[in-house]
Every structure is written in C-alpha cells, then in structure tokens.
Motif scaffolding. Sequence first.
Motif, short mmCIF file in Angstrom:
data_model
loop_
_atom_site.label_atom_id
_atom_site.label_comp_id
_atom_site.label_asym_id
_atom_site.label_seq_id
_atom_site.Cartn_x
_atom_site.Cartn_y
_atom_site.Cartn_z
N TRP A 53 0.83 -1.19 0.00
CA TRP A 53 0.00 0.00 0.00
C TRP A 53 0.87 1.26 0.00
O TRP A 53 1.96 1.28 0.59
N SER A 54 0.35 2.30 -0.64
CA SER A 54 1.07 3.58 -0.66
C SER A 54 0.06 4.71 -0.79
O SER A 54 -1.08 4.50 -1.22
N ILE A 55 0.51 5.92 -0.43
CA ILE A 55 -0.33 7.11 -0.53
C ILE A 55 0.37 8.11 -1.44
O ILE A 55 1.56 8.38 -1.29
N ARG A 56 -0.39 8.64 -2.41
CA ARG A 56 0.12 9.67 -3.30
C ARG A 56 -0.88 10.82 -3.34
O ARG A 56 -2.06 10.64 -3.04
N ASN A 57 -0.39 12.00 -3.73
CA ASN A 57 -1.34 13.08 -3.95
C ASN A 57 -1.94 12.94 -5.34
O ASN A 57 -1.55 12.06 -6.12
N LEU A 58 -2.89 13.79 -5.69
CA LEU A 58 -3.59 13.65 -6.96
C LEU A 58 -2.73 14.07 -8.15
O LEU A 58 -3.17 13.94 -9.30
N ASN A 59 -1.53 14.55 -7.89
CA ASN A 59 -0.56 14.80 -8.96
C ASN A 59 0.40 13.64 -9.14
O ASN A 59 1.31 13.70 -9.96
N GLY A 60 0.20 12.58 -8.33
CA GLY A 60 1.02 11.38 -8.45
C GLY A 60 2.24 11.36 -7.57
O GLY A 60 2.98 10.36 -7.55
N LYS A 61 2.49 12.41 -6.81
CA LYS A 61 3.68 12.46 -5.96
C LYS A 61 3.51 11.53 -4.77
O LYS A 61 2.50 11.54 -4.08
N LEU A 62 4.56 10.71 -4.51
CA LEU A 62 4.51 9.76 -3.40
C LEU A 62 4.56 10.49 -2.06
O LEU A 62 5.43 11.33 -1.83
N ILE A 63 3.61 10.17 -1.19
CA ILE A 63 3.58 10.73 0.16
C ILE A 63 4.16 9.74 1.16
O ILE A 63 4.99 10.09 1.99
N LYS A 64 3.73 8.46 1.06
CA LYS A 64 4.21 7.47 2.02
C LYS A 64 3.98 6.07 1.49
O LYS A 64 2.92 5.77 0.93
N LYS A 65 4.98 5.20 1.66
CA LYS A 65 4.80 3.77 1.43
C LYS A 65 4.49 3.12 2.76
O LYS A 65 5.15 3.39 3.76
N LEU A 66 3.47 2.27 2.78
CA LEU A 66 3.06 1.61 4.01
C LEU A 66 3.67 0.21 4.07
O LEU A 66 3.78 -0.47 3.04
N SER A 67 4.03 -0.22 5.26
CA SER A 67 4.82 -1.45 5.39
C SER A 67 3.97 -2.71 5.52
O SER A 67 4.45 -3.81 5.26
N LYS A 68 2.69 -2.59 5.91
CA LYS A 68 1.87 -3.79 6.16
C LYS A 68 1.02 -4.15 4.95
O LYS A 68 0.67 -3.30 4.14
N GLU A 69 0.67 -5.43 4.87
CA GLU A 69 -0.19 -5.93 3.79
C GLU A 69 -1.63 -5.99 4.30
O GLU A 69 -2.11 -7.01 4.77
N TYR A 70 -2.33 -4.88 4.18
CA TYR A 70 -3.70 -4.79 4.68
C TYR A 70 -4.67 -5.48 3.72
O TYR A 70 -4.36 -5.71 2.54
N ASP A 71 -5.88 -5.78 4.24
CA ASP A 71 -6.89 -6.44 3.42
C ASP A 71 -7.90 -5.48 2.83
O ASP A 71 -8.49 -5.75 1.78
N TYR A 72 -8.15 -4.35 3.48
CA TYR A 72 -9.15 -3.40 2.97
C TYR A 72 -8.91 -2.03 3.58
O TYR A 72 -8.10 -1.88 4.52
N SER A 73 -9.64 -1.04 3.06
CA SER A 73 -9.50 0.32 3.58
C SER A 73 -10.84 1.03 3.53
O SER A 73 -11.71 0.70 2.73
N GLU A 74 -11.00 2.04 4.41
CA GLU A 74 -12.17 2.90 4.38
C GLU A 74 -11.84 4.19 5.13
O GLU A 74 -10.88 4.25 5.90
N GLU A 75 -12.65 5.22 4.87
CA GLU A 75 -12.42 6.52 5.51
C GLU A 75 -13.42 6.70 6.64
O GLU A 75 -14.59 6.35 6.51
N GLN A 76 -12.95 7.28 7.75
CA GLN A 76 -13.83 7.48 8.89
C GLN A 76 -13.31 8.61 9.76
O GLN A 76 -12.16 8.61 10.19
#
Length: 760
Positions: free
Chosen positions: A110-133
Amino acid sequence: MKENLKEKMKKVGAVLLASTMLVGMIPVGAVQTSAATAKKAYNVVVKPKLSYDMVDGIYGNSIIVGKSKNDMDLWGLVDKNGKVIIPCSYVSAQVFNGKIVLLCDKNSQWSIRNLNGKLIKKLSKEYDYSEEQNGQIILGFYDGTYDLIDYNGKITKENQTINEDSLGYKGKEKFDNLCLLQDKKHYLGCKYLDGSEEDGYTRFYYKMVEADGTVVADMGTGSYWEQINKDIIQVDTISENDDNISQYKTLWVNMDGKIVSDVNNKEYYNNEVNSSSLELYNNNEYVRYSFPSLSVEKKITLANGSETISKVSLINEKIYYKANNQWYFVDKNTGKRQKSSISDSVEEIHKVNASTIITYQQGRLTGNVTIMDSSEKINKQFDYNSDYVYCIEDGSNVIVKYNKENGNEAADIINTYSLTKILTGYEDVDVSDADYYSAYKNGKLYLVSKDGKNTSEIGEGAYCYIYSYDEYKELNLLKIDVFSNRGVWKNTYLFDYNGKKVTSLPYNSSIVPVAFEKDAFLVKVYNNDYQITSSYVITKNGKKTISGTMCSYESDSLGKIKKLAIRDKNKNWKLYCGEGKKAYSFGKHGYLEFDGNIAYGYEIRNGKDCNYEVMSATDGTVIFKKGQIQSISKSTNNLNPVKIDGKWGIYKFNKWTSADQKRMKNVPPAKTTLQKVKAGKKKATVSFKKVSDADGYLIQYSLKKNFKGAKSKYVTKTKATLSRLKADKKYFFRVKSYKKNGSKKVTAKKWSNVKSAKIK
C-alpha cells in the motif's frame, strides 16, 4: 452568347432548390434559443476521449481509470486531457479527502500519493481493505483488527478492533473492543478470551479505562455488560471458586472505579436498580447504595435472632418478607419493622405499580390471586383453587397462569384498575414489547389489546413473536411471526394498531414505507440468495396498488421511498413517484438503478453490463437511447463517467423532463466541424464531427464557393459519400447539424467550415 433553354431551366432549378433549402432551415417556432445558452439534459465536463475499460470517478482535475487484464482490474489516475498521472498497475485506487489517493498493488503493498502522483508514504503492512472514517483512514485485516492512519500515512493507532468509539483512545493497552461510555471520558475495554464458549458463555476480560489508557477499574472475566446511566455501568462476571465451579457475580461500577457486587462474603443478593440508587437484598439484610457515589445510604438487618426468613420482596418504600411463616414489612428509611396483615398462606407478594400489590397462593381449595392497595387493603380476590398459580405483572395488568381441575393449562388477564378479568378462557397468554398480548386457544393464536377491548384472530399456530420495529412503527403496524409447536415458521402477518389484520407477508420478506402514497409500504420478497423475486406496494387497508418482480427506488432523508420503479414479468419498468399521478414508462431492461437526476437501465450478459439506456429520474424521458452509450458509472459529486463510441467522458446530468425535451426540440443543435474531404472517382467522402444533440446532418456541395446552385443530402452518420460528381471539377463542401421536431427539421444556426476537393 445566348443561353439555350436547357441551361436556363438548370439555373431556375438551382434557385428554387436553394430557396427550398432556406425554407427548410428556418427554425421551428417564433423564437429560437441558442444551443449554447439553453438548458440541457446534461453538460459535458470532459469530452469522451479516455480509452480505458473502466472509469470510476473524477476528483478535481484527476480521474480514476481502470484496465482489465488477465481477469484482473487494474487502476490508475489520469488528468482531464488523458495524461497519465499514475499508471494502471494497482488493484485498488481510492481517493480520500479529495486530495490523496490510496493505492494497493498486486503484491498487497500500500502507498499514498497526492492527486498529482507524488509519493507521500509507502506503508509497510499488507492490509486487506481500507475505508475513511472521521477524517482518518482505516486500514484493516480480515481478523477484525485495523490500523488508523492520517492523510500523510502516519499510523495514529495500531492493532485496533473495528469500533467507531475507539477512535479517541490513545492508550497503549490493546483491546478487542472499546466502547465510549456516556460520560464521553471513559471507555469500557473488552478482550476476547479464546475457547471461552464451552460452557455456553462467550467470555471477555473487562476494564474501564480513560482516553490515555489509565485503568480506572478492573472487572475481570465476564460475559455481559450494560450502561445503567451516565455514571454507572453493570457487568456480569464469571470466576472459578476453590472447587473449580463457575461463580457468577453482577458488578456495578461508577466512573471513579468504585465497585459494588451482588455477592459479598459468599452471600448472594437480589437487586433492584432505579434512577437514584441500587438496592441489594437477601434473606438476611437490605443494603441501598446511592448513585453516583455507590456509597452505602442505608443498611437494614432483616432477621431477628433465630428467625428463618424467606420470600423477600421490595414493594415501594417497604421490604416485605416471610419470617417463621408470618409476613412482616420493614420501612426502608426508618428500619422500623411491623407485622403485615397479609395472610400467612400467601406464597408470593409482588408490586404491580406504586399503588397496587398482588398476592397469590396455590391449593385446590385455597388458590387465589388478591389485588390490594399499598396499605394492604384488599380490593378484590380472584379464586382459582389450583395447585399451580403463577402471576406476571405487566403495567396495570396481571397475567395469571394456572391449571384447571382437569389439569389443562389456562391463563387470564386481570386489570388491577377495573378489578376485572379482561381476558379469560384461553390456554396461554404471552407478553410482548408492543401494546398487545398474544393468546392461544384450540390451536389458534389471537391478538389481544392490553386494555382487553380488541381481540383478533391471528391464525393457526402454537406461539408467535410480535414486533414493532421502526419501519413498522412508522406505519403504526405490528409484525407477527407465527410458529408451530416444533418451532417451524408458519406465517407472517401485519396488523394495524386497532388489531385489524392488514395482510400476510411471504417468508423472507421486508417492508419499506412509501412517501408518495398515504399509509402504504413496499414489500420486497427474497429468495435464498437474497435476490428480490417479487415486490409490491400495499396500503394499510390491504389493497395492492403496484406489483411486479424486481424493484429499484430512491429514499428521502427519513428512509421513505420517494421514487419507485417496478419491473413486470416482461422486463418492462414503470416509475411511480406521486399519489394519484400517472406511472411513467422506464422502458424494457433487465436491471435499473437511480442515480441523482437520472436512472439507467441495462442488461447483464455473459457476466457483463451492457445495453444501457439513460433516462430522467423524474418522468422517464430518454436522454441516451440504447446503443448511444456503452456504459455509465455511478456519480461522484453529481458527475457520471459515460462511455461513448468506446471512449469515456465525464457528464453532469441536470434535472430533465419531457417538457424540457419538447422545448429543446425547437432549440437548434450546435455547429459541427467538417474534418476531412477525400476525393474519389466521380465521388467524394466527407467526414465531420459528431454533435451530441443532433439527429442528423445536412451536407451541401457546390461548384461555386458561394454555394450558389448547391445540392444537398441529409445523413444520420458523421461520414457520407457523395456520388455522381463531375470529374476534374473542384467542389466546395459544408455541413450543418439538425434535430427532428415531429416531421420538421431544426437546423444549427451556422454552417461548418468549408473544405474543397478536386474530383478525379
């Protein structure tokens, strides 16, 4: 040089043709609105130019797009011009906060990027799902645990259990479940204990903690808890005694961590909880604890010397008990003991309400139920002369269950105000949460109002459950599930609050209130795969007003259906959205969905959606006919991805009706662009740009640049071949779009650009 007659006739014919064409191009109606300024069924936000298998939504300037490859959907991000921001190499791409995209690749990285494609953070765990709260991202595992991260990818909580209440907890100790208590300062933390179900109880370890993790109270192992009020919780605990026998205790805990138990020095106590205190009592003593401090407010010893005490009951401000076969009572506040006037043959004393007491006793010659006031004055005695008498208090009523002389079971209902039997002659009576009882007699069930005035037959069955869920309360209805004596479902009925049977419901069905028709509701019937097989609208009078197979609907803020579409057995859909108003046709489709201002029908063939048709959600007016689009996706911020001619665009659909459609037929379509003219042998092929609201195109061609004496041809496609042209001659070409209004054609205000070509 004189012109011959044939040449003169050609010129006259050309003038007449040009005049006829001008008349044909006069707009229908006295006033025309330009295509640019008129209200439209939709606005094109991004023109169809994205060559992808899927488009999920648009966020600012960025669009989530996808490609199917080797039975796998891979997602990425492009801008409005189709420029790749993030390549389609991710199995998941979700936009959060309208600013970042959370990506998961094929290796569960998993990783997080901004809407311009720039990498913000690579995540180390292998998660199964995601949601916002609540302004953060939950990244979870299928085992029920999750991490909480902010929009920069920083983990703010780790190894938590899914629970909204836990979002404010900052402590280091981990719990399987956290519940924020009513004071909004403390949490009840629960840890699941493996293998704890063997004795029938699922066990947890309970602690009360503060937001920073400070332990306020350690309650140990238990099976159940509840909040009594904002200051007190109750926990049922389980422990093993010295003989390895399970010992059950109930604990009351305040927000300071003070604990009171119903077991003290191996003595068990009964309890009564009211708004201001906790009362514990047994055959020896009575103790009252005040809320919220849980300090001892009053303690009374009941037994005097060698007395043997039994049958202790709390009745208002008195403690009744039987000592040496004589009834006494003690004042809760003064501790003063008095001998009661109640007969020593009475076996039980119970409180009905603040002013009424009942007593009952058993015996073939002496069995009775007595109603008396709080001063022990007898109001009325009901003789039963049975060796089995049992009473259940329910508000102002008492349900008396007893055995008849022949041994058969029977039940009466006595009203303690009127001092009358409001129901008698039944074999059994059961209490429900609703304002009705269920009664049984001779293999049939009956619905009995709690005032005894209404009795209605439910139907054959051994017992039933009466429900008053929110969806039923909205319509003042009761749902009744009927079962056989073997526990097999027999039927489900709906009754109104007057005890009138409205209808029976099929097995595995549910109802939804309808807003557009008074006192009506939609019934949905499901198969074993939870797919809707039939649906119908029925009123509280039992009248079916609409029926069909599948259904689709849109609800208002109260959960009532405001727009309903129902399909018949021939796949024809109709829209219903107003009482007494006509039903609108939604066409023939396998499936249909509402989405804001539109509804769209489609088919599923070979596992894929196809044959889309887009309509107004107001009256079914067709916006895109079948075949005009290949696909449409659910809207994001009222913007729908739409696939036309193999390419995706973004469309904003406006509220649209047949009146708008009729008015727009008088509005000229937009101007087209002549893109290419290819000359051939005595022919030419012209290509021009498609106009979305046009029904066809008028092509003009002439040997003269001013199009004097021009010829014309109407076509419906954006490419046409013109034949019988003169060889070695230069022709001029132009195109104008048109739309149909009945038998007339409304053309664009302006011609396209002009192109020329020399014919071979």
